[in-house]
Scaffold this motif. Structure first.
Motif, PDB file in Angstrom:
ATOM      1  N   ARG A   1      53.371  65.561  48.426  1.00 15.43           N
ATOM      2  CA  ARG A   1      52.347  64.644  47.937  1.00 15.43           C
ATOM      3  C   ARG A   1      52.044  63.616  49.025  1.00 15.43           C
ATOM      4  O   ARG A   1      52.952  62.938  49.512  1.00 15.43           O
ATOM      5  N   THR A   2      50.784  63.515  49.430  1.00 17.55           N
ATOM      6  CA  THR A   2      50.428  62.554  50.480  1.00 17.55           C
ATOM      7  C   THR A   2      49.459  61.496  49.954  1.00 17.55           C
ATOM      8  O   THR A   2      48.817  61.679  48.919  1.00 17.55           O
ATOM      9  N   LEU A   3      49.361  60.408  50.722  1.00 20.65           N
ATOM     10  CA  LEU A   3      48.599  59.238  50.299  1.00 20.65           C
ATOM     11  C   LEU A   3      47.347  59.061  51.142  1.00 20.65           C
ATOM     12  O   LEU A   3      47.323  59.397  52.327  1.00 20.65           O
ATOM     13  N   ARG A   4      46.337  58.502  50.519  1.00 20.85           N
ATOM     14  CA  ARG A   4      45.085  58.225  51.224  1.00 20.85           C
ATOM     15  C   ARG A   4      45.225  57.015  52.146  1.00 20.85           C
ATOM     16  O   ARG A   4      44.800  57.055  53.298  1.00 20.85           O
ATOM     17  N   GLY A   5      45.791  55.936  51.626  1.00 21.26           N
ATOM     18  CA  GLY A   5      45.858  54.695  52.384  1.00 21.26           C
ATOM     19  C   GLY A   5      47.026  54.657  53.357  1.00 21.26           C
ATOM     20  O   GLY A   5      47.970  55.435  53.271  1.00 21.26           O
ATOM     21  N   LYS A   6      46.964  53.718  54.278  1.00 13.90           N
ATOM     22  CA  LYS A   6      48.030  53.548  55.254  1.00 13.90           C
ATOM     23  C   LYS A   6      49.235  52.872  54.618  1.00 13.90           C
ATOM     24  O   LYS A   6      49.098  52.025  53.745  1.00 13.90           O
ATOM     25  N   THR A   7      50.409  53.265  55.079  1.00 14.00           N
ATOM     26  CA  THR A   7      51.643  52.623  54.643  1.00 14.00           C
ATOM     27  C   THR A   7      52.473  52.266  55.867  1.00 14.00           C
ATOM     28  O   THR A   7      52.353  52.885  56.934  1.00 14.00           O
ATOM     29  N   LEU A   8      53.318  51.282  55.694  1.00 12.39           N
ATOM     30  CA  LEU A   8      54.158  50.798  56.780  1.00 12.39           C
ATOM     31  C   LEU A   8      55.196  51.857  57.158  1.00 12.39           C
ATOM     32  O   LEU A   8      55.827  52.462  56.289  1.00 12.39           O
ATOM     33  N   VAL A   9      55.368  52.059  58.449  1.00 11.83           N
ATOM     34  CA  VAL A   9      56.422  52.960  58.922  1.00 11.83           C
ATOM     35  C   VAL A   9      57.746  52.212  58.860  1.00 11.83           C
ATOM     36  O   VAL A   9      57.935  51.203  59.539  1.00 11.83           O
ATOM     37  N   ILE A  10      58.664  52.693  58.022  1.00 14.31           N
ATOM     38  CA  ILE A  10      59.939  51.997  57.828  1.00 14.31           C
ATOM     39  C   ILE A  10      61.125  52.784  58.368  1.00 14.31           C
ATOM     40  O   ILE A  10      62.233  52.241  58.459  1.00 14.31           O
ATOM     41  N   TYR A  11      60.890  54.050  58.723  1.00 12.44           N
ATOM     42  CA  TYR A  11      61.965  54.882  59.258  1.00 12.44           C
ATOM     43  C   TYR A  11      61.684  55.208  60.728  1.00 12.44           C
ATOM     44  O   TYR A  11      60.526  55.417  61.118  1.00 12.44           O
ATOM     45  N   GLY A  12      62.738  55.301  61.505  1.00 15.52           N
ATOM     46  CA  GLY A  12      62.602  55.719  62.887  1.00 15.52           C
ATOM     47  C   GLY A  12      62.282  57.197  62.990  1.00 15.52           C
ATOM     48  O   GLY A  12      62.547  57.970  62.062  1.00 15.52           O
ATOM     49  N   PRO A  13      61.746  57.638  64.120  1.00 15.71           N
ATOM     50  CA  PRO A  13      61.329  59.032  64.271  1.00 15.71           C
ATOM     51  C   PRO A  13      62.483  60.030  64.314  1.00 15.71           C
ATOM     52  O   PRO A  13      62.251  61.233  64.160  1.00 15.71           O
ATOM     53  N   ASP A  14      63.700  59.562  64.500  1.00 16.41           N
ATOM     54  CA  ASP A  14      64.848  60.463  64.540  1.00 16.41           C
ATOM     55  C   ASP A  14      65.620  60.514  63.222  1.00 16.41           C
ATOM     56  O   ASP A  14      66.636  61.215  63.120  1.00 16.41           O
ATOM     57  N   GLU A  15      65.163  59.774  62.223  1.00 12.02           N
ATOM     58  CA  GLU A  15      65.816  59.776  60.912  1.00 12.02           C
ATOM     59  C   GLU A  15      65.704  61.168  60.289  1.00 12.02           C
ATOM     60  O   GLU A  15      64.690  61.856  60.431  1.00 12.02           O
ATOM     61  N   GLN A  16      66.733  61.581  59.601  1.00 13.05           N
ATOM     62  CA  GLN A  16      66.750  62.893  58.959  1.00 13.05           C
ATOM     63  C   GLN A  16      66.539  62.743  57.448  1.00 13.05           C
ATOM     64  O   GLN A  16      67.036  61.795  56.834  1.00 13.05           O
TER      65      GLN A  16
ATOM     66  N   ALA B   1      46.842  61.177  46.158  1.00  8.56           N
ATOM     67  CA  ALA B   1      47.605  61.171  44.909  1.00  8.56           C
ATOM     68  C   ALA B   1      47.681  59.765  44.328  1.00  8.56           C
ATOM     69  O   ALA B   1      47.806  58.782  45.045  1.00  8.56           O
ATOM     70  N   GLY B   2      47.617  59.671  43.000  1.00  5.84           N
ATOM     71  CA  GLY B   2      47.877  58.433  42.297  1.00  5.84           C
ATOM     72  C   GLY B   2      46.727  57.446  42.284  1.00  5.84           C
ATOM     73  O   GLY B   2      45.673  57.661  42.892  1.00  5.84           O
ATOM     74  N   VAL B   3      46.956  56.334  41.596  1.00  6.09           N
ATOM     75  CA  VAL B   3      45.925  55.298  41.472  1.00  6.09           C
ATOM     76  C   VAL B   3      45.685  54.579  42.784  1.00  6.09           C
ATOM     77  O   VAL B   3      44.656  53.908  42.960  1.00  6.09           O
ATOM     78  N   SER B   4      46.610  54.693  43.723  1.00  5.86           N
ATOM     79  CA  SER B   4      46.481  53.948  44.968  1.00  5.86           C
ATOM     80  C   SER B   4      45.318  54.416  45.824  1.00  5.86           C
ATOM     81  O   SER B   4      45.018  53.811  46.855  1.00  5.86           O
ATOM     82  N   ILE B   5      44.626  55.505  45.429  1.00  3.37           N
ATOM     83  CA  ILE B   5      43.446  55.900  46.200  1.00  3.37           C
ATOM     84  C   ILE B   5      42.313  54.898  45.986  1.00  3.37           C
ATOM     85  O   ILE B   5      41.376  54.839  46.781  1.00  3.37           O
ATOM     86  N   GLY B   6      42.362  54.139  44.865  1.00  4.04           N
ATOM     87  CA  GLY B   6      41.426  53.035  44.710  1.00  4.04           C
ATOM     88  C   GLY B   6      40.154  53.335  43.966  1.00  4.04           C
ATOM     89  O   GLY B   6      40.156  53.850  42.842  1.00  4.04           O
ATOM     90  N   GLN B   7      39.016  53.046  44.634  1.00  2.54           N
ATOM     91  CA  GLN B   7      37.735  52.930  43.946  1.00  2.54           C
ATOM     92  C   GLN B   7      37.144  54.244  43.448  1.00  2.54           C
ATOM     93  O   GLN B   7      36.223  54.239  42.640  1.00  2.54           O
ATOM     94  N   ASP B   8      37.622  55.379  43.912  1.00  2.00           N
ATOM     95  CA  ASP B   8      37.020  56.651  43.510  1.00  2.00           C
ATOM     96  C   ASP B   8      37.169  56.929  42.014  1.00  2.00           C
ATOM     97  O   ASP B   8      36.414  57.707  41.445  1.00  2.00           O
ATOM     98  N   GLY B   9      38.147  56.327  41.383  1.00  2.00           N
ATOM     99  CA  GLY B   9      38.282  56.475  39.944  1.00  2.00           C
ATOM    100  C   GLY B   9      39.156  57.632  39.513  1.00  2.00           C
ATOM    101  O   GLY B   9      39.651  58.411  40.335  1.00  2.00           O
ATOM    102  N   PRO B  10      39.343  57.786  38.199  1.00  3.68           N
ATOM    103  CA  PRO B  10      40.375  58.681  37.666  1.00  3.68           C
ATOM    104  C   PRO B  10      40.156  60.166  37.914  1.00  3.68           C
ATOM    105  O   PRO B  10      41.117  60.925  37.952  1.00  3.68           O
ATOM    106  N   SER B  11      38.913  60.603  38.093  1.00  6.17           N
ATOM    107  CA  SER B  11      38.696  62.040  38.298  1.00  6.17           C
ATOM    108  C   SER B  11      39.287  62.524  39.613  1.00  6.17           C
ATOM    109  O   SER B  11      39.536  63.715  39.783  1.00  6.17           O
TER     110      SER B  11
END
Length: 614
Positions: free
Chosen positions: A459-474, A405-415
């Motif tokens: 909605r999920t992302l192609r690139g990696k993102t930093l894990v900022i929440y613990g695994p027990d967060e609700q 999703a979104g422009v953050s997928i990068g080089q593949d372009g708008p399609s």
């Protein structure tokens, strides 16, 4: 039922279709009259259904893809004793279950129809559930009109049914030659349909759709055909039995001009009742057991793509629950449903590049008791919007996941960039829209979707993102997380998905210059966390939404709606993708769209600087 009685029943169905449309002052009686002989034989001799137990797993599935022929369907229900004359006469009236096109307000209607081209694709999903998952030996009967055979979705379904050898599926094409405004493309050329369907691996039978014995023989042949779906291609006449309207143009979608004389010409009213064969009582309602759910756990500080977390969470969910099924549009290596396919191959369904069929199959499967997760690129789900719209009319509960999703997928372009998906899913009645920013948040939301009613979207992302929440967060649906907060906050940054991380970096940049801002992770885009947003507005007076999506219909609009009830609204500033992107790195894309950390910080400084000058 014998031939002569079946002919009488067909006439009864015609008479009832004529009179109920006349009572309502609207409807499609002529489209119903053409298929009455087929309906009579199917109802009496071949349909297996317990109208007292519409949830019986052994019930056949009957779909009127030509949903405008609802007078015929309701006449069948009347003949079967499922409804009485009093209710029958409420057709198309306010509050009636007998709507102009069938919906699951009636317990015997599995899915809503009326948007042509949808019945067969949904039927494919039902047949897949029955044959691949071995739930029960039900058959799927789909009545199609010849006009809707022009829909591309029909041929997506036809190819997939043939490829999967769905011999429990029978499509009956009512070839009555006339569409809404005139003749159909192929008229009464039955071979034109047969050749195409045969090429897709279907067993085809061409018949006179008013010959009771031919209909009986064709339906019996369909039931005994192995290894192939069957198409019964029936030549009929619209308005059959009434000379004033039979096979005449201009009669579509309106009551007959003289219903009384038409009923007399059809032999008058009848009151035959049909004892529909019931499924064997040995079939029990077997719900799969729900075991302990062991969701994957990710360490804070790791970098994980939310699509990877989705694939792992879905696999874990499938291990805990036998009713979870995964569907994909030939991009499972990207959406990460391939993780599920390796662990649970019997519950993984590859629909290939056919997004309409993808969503339709999910709708069909949920009607058969499964909990489907349908995944593809967010951008490609726009092809299936009408199927999603009709899923809401069907009261269907399905989980849809859009990756890349979104422009953050990068080089593949708008399609390849989903930049309209939030707007599309937010617009659906009763939908839930979720956008996680890290792996642990993703896993919790994936699990939550299994319990949601209606259409839910993640909605999920192609690139990696930093894990900022613990695994027990609700992460309750309808909630949000406040990630930066102080009594000195000058304004509030509202992000979702990738922009949460940019907002956090921007907040740190601003803090270094003595400007404190609040940061909200609005992971639940619909429903929105009104309480948290209103508190932020009261405290800071200005909200800046940052979204990797076009400004129309997405996060910014979702926030604005919270303040549309007449109360004093804060200043709202929306940062989003306002142009058509090109190819560039993810970092360059975010900067070009003005939604990276530096751009966000610059917007805050501009706004605070303006405030100080004032």
């Amino acid at each position: 039922m014998r031939t002569e009685l079946l002919a009488e029943l067909a006439q009864q169905l015609r008479v009832d279709s004529v009179r109920v449309a006349d009572l309502a002052g609207s409807g499609h009686p002529t489209s119903s009259m053409s298929a009455a002989d087929i309906a009579a034989v199917l109802l009496s001799n071949h349909l297996t259904y317990d109208f007292d137990r519409p949830d019986h797993p052994g019930n056949d599935r009957l779909i009127f893809s030509k949903g405008h022929a609802s007078p015929l369907l309701y006449s069948m229900y009347l003949a079967a004793g499922a409804i009485d004359e009093t209710e029958f006469r409420t057709y198309r009236r306010e509050g009636s279950r007998l709507e102009g096109h069938p919906t699951p307000r009636l317990p015997w209607v599995d899915v809503a129809t009326g948007s042509l081209g949808q019945g067969l694709p949904v039927g494919v999903g039902m047949a897949l559930a029955g044959q691949r998952l071995g739930k029960a030996p039900y058959r799927v009967w789909v009545l199609c009109g010849d006009s809707e055979m022009a829909e591309g979705s029909i041929w997506e379904a036809a190819e997939h049914a043939g490829y999967q050898h769905l011999d429990s599926l029978t499509m009956i094409i009512d070839v009555n030659r006339l569409g809404q405004r005139g003749p159909t493309r192929h008229g009464h050329d039955l071979g034109a349909y047969a050749r195409r369907l045969h090429a897709f691996g279907w067993h085809t039978i061409e018949i006179d759709g008013h010959d009771i014995e031919a209909i009986e023989s064709a339906l019996e042949e369909a039931r005994s055909t192995m290894g192939e779906p069957t198409a019964i291609i029936a030549a009929t006449k619209k308005g059959r039995g009434v000379a004033a309207v039979e096979d005449r143009e201009g009669m579509h979608g309106k009551p007959l001009p003289d219903a009384a004389s038409a009923i007399e010409e059809l032999g008058g009213r009848r009151s035959m009742r049909v004892e529909v064969r019931k499924p064997t009582s040995a079939l029990a309602d077997a719900r799969p057991e729900v075991g302990h759910l062991n969701l994957p756990r990710f360490a804070v500080g790791d970098e994980i793509a939310t699509r990877d977390a989705y694939g792992q969470a879905l696999t874990a969910l499938g291990t805990a629950r036998g009713d979870i099924v995964a569907l994909d549009g030939e991009v499972g290596d990207s959406t990460r449903t391939e993780f599920f396919s390796k662990e649970h191959p019997e519950r993984y369904f590859e629909l290939y590049i056919a997004e309409q069929q993808l969503v339709a199959a999910a709708v069909g499967m949920q009607a058969c008791g499964q909990i489907p997760y349908a995944s593809t690129f967010a951008a490609f789900l726009t092809r299936a919007h009408d199927f999603l719209r009709m899923a809401t009319v069907s009261r269907a509960s399905i989980s849809v996941v859009g990756s890349h999703a979104g422009v953050s997928i990068g080089q593949d372009g708008p399609s390849q960039m989903g930049l309209e998906d939030l707007a599309m899913f937010r617009s659906l009645h009763g939908s839930t829209v979720l956008q996680p920013c890290d792996a642990n948040q993703t896993t919790r939301l994936v699990a939550a979707m299994a319990e949601l009613e209606g259409v839910s979207y993640l909605r999920t992302l192609r690139g990696k993102t930093l894990v900022i929440y613990g695994p027990d967060e609700q992460f309750p649906v309808g909630g949000s997380k406040v990630l930066r907060h102080s009594i000195d906050d000058r304004m509030t940054l509202v992000g979702s998905g990738i922009t949460v991380h940019e907002c956090l970096v921007a907040a740190d940049l601003l803090a270094a210059e003595g400007i404190t801002v609040r940061v909200i992770d609005m992971y639940s885009v619909k429903p929105a966390d009104e309480v948290t947003l209103q508190a932020a507005a009261a405290d800071t007076g200005c909200l800046i939404t940052v979204e990797d999506h076009h400004p129309q219909g997405g996060l910014g609009d979702a926030v604005a709606e919270v303040f549309s009830d007449g109360r004093p609204a804060p200043r709202l500033v929306r940062l989003g993708v306002r142009d058509i992107p090109g190819s560039a790195t993810p970092e360059e894309q975010l900067r070009a769209a003005g939604i990276d950390a530096d751009s966000i910080a610059a917007a805050v400084k501009l706004l605070t600087g303006t405030a100080m000058v004032r």
